[in-house]
Design a protein around this motif. Structure first.
Motif, PDB file in Angstrom:
ATOM      1  N   GLY A 109       4.456  11.730   0.720  1.00  0.00           N
ATOM      2  CA  GLY A 109       5.083  10.570   1.388  1.00  0.00           C
ATOM      3  C   GLY A 109       4.181  10.060   2.674  1.00  0.00           C
ATOM      4  N   VAL A 110       3.384  10.843   3.042  1.00  0.00           N
ATOM      5  CA  VAL A 110       2.543  10.664   4.069  1.00  0.00           C
ATOM      6  C   VAL A 110       1.683   9.149   4.008  1.00  0.00           C
ATOM      7  CG1 VAL A 110       0.335  11.903   3.482  1.00  0.00           C
ATOM      8  CG2 VAL A 110       0.838  11.592   5.882  1.00  0.00           C
ATOM      9  N   SER A 111       1.829   8.592   5.226  1.00  0.00           N
ATOM     10  CA  SER A 111       1.213   7.352   4.908  1.00  0.00           C
ATOM     11  C   SER A 111      -0.156   7.280   5.107  1.00  0.00           C
ATOM     12  CB  SER A 111       1.518   6.365   6.160  1.00  0.00           C
ATOM     13  OG  SER A 111       1.028   6.793   7.594  1.00  0.00           O
ATOM     14  N   ARG A 112      -1.062   6.339   4.579  1.00  0.00           N
ATOM     15  CA  ARG A 112      -2.405   6.101   4.596  1.00  0.00           C
ATOM     16  C   ARG A 112      -2.980   6.235   6.170  1.00  0.00           C
ATOM     17  NH1 ARG A 112      -4.128   0.937   2.118  1.00  0.00           N
ATOM     18  NH2 ARG A 112      -3.962   0.042   4.251  1.00  0.00           N
ATOM     19  N   THR A 113      -2.403   5.560   7.094  1.00  0.00           N
ATOM     20  CA  THR A 113      -2.669   5.581   8.412  1.00  0.00           C
ATOM     21  C   THR A 113      -2.558   6.869   8.908  1.00  0.00           C
ATOM     22  OG1 THR A 113      -1.937   3.085   8.515  1.00  0.00           O
ATOM     23  CG2 THR A 113      -2.151   4.385  10.377  1.00  0.00           C
TER      24      THR A 113
END
Length: 142
Positions: A109-113
């Motif tokens: 679930g970690v964001s791309r940013t």
């Protein structure tokens, strides 16, 4: 936009331009200052917007383009501007893809940013749009 800005200068009593490539008579120009990025946050792409918001906080006498406001901003910006130097190591596409796979496996679930920030914080280099393309390509393979 130069023609539109010149037309604005002809009718406006008080006009500000953040960034831009040239001075336009009748418009107070505040050149972009990449050295303010760390203080103001965000990316260079939106720095001028954050500079404008900060300018309003330095408005001394209710006049956007007054000498007092300009002096307050100039003094503040000079104290806060810190040129950024990145000594990051370039990565191949395969290295970036491996990083993305490893981190998304350990941080679901970690964001791309956030991933790009982690990569850069570890001293690695990857341009934002290149990272985005590799992320989309990698995550689409799953």
């Amino acid at each position: 936009m130069a023609d539109e800005l010149r037309a604005l200068a002809a009718v406006a009593s008080e006009a500000l331009l953040f960034g831009g490539v040239e001075e336009i008579p009748g418009i107070h120009r505040v050149p972009a200052d990449a050295g303010l990025r760390r203080t103001l946050g965000g990316t260079l792409t939106s720095l001028n917007v954050r500079m404008a918001a900060s300018w309003l906080q330095h408005c001394q006498d209710g006049q956007l383009a007054s000498k007092a406001t300009s002096d307050s901003w100039t003094k503040w910006a000079a104290s806060e501007s810190k040129p950024e130097q990145h000594n990051r190591k370039a990565m191949t596409d395969d290295d970036v893809i491996a990083f993305i796979r490893q981190r998304t496996a350990s941080q679901p679930g970690v964001s791309r940013t956030r991933l790009l920030r982690q990569l850069r914080d570890e001293g690695q280099a990857c341009e934002q749009s290149r990272f985005a393309n590799l992320y989309i390509r990698t995550m689409g393979e799953r």
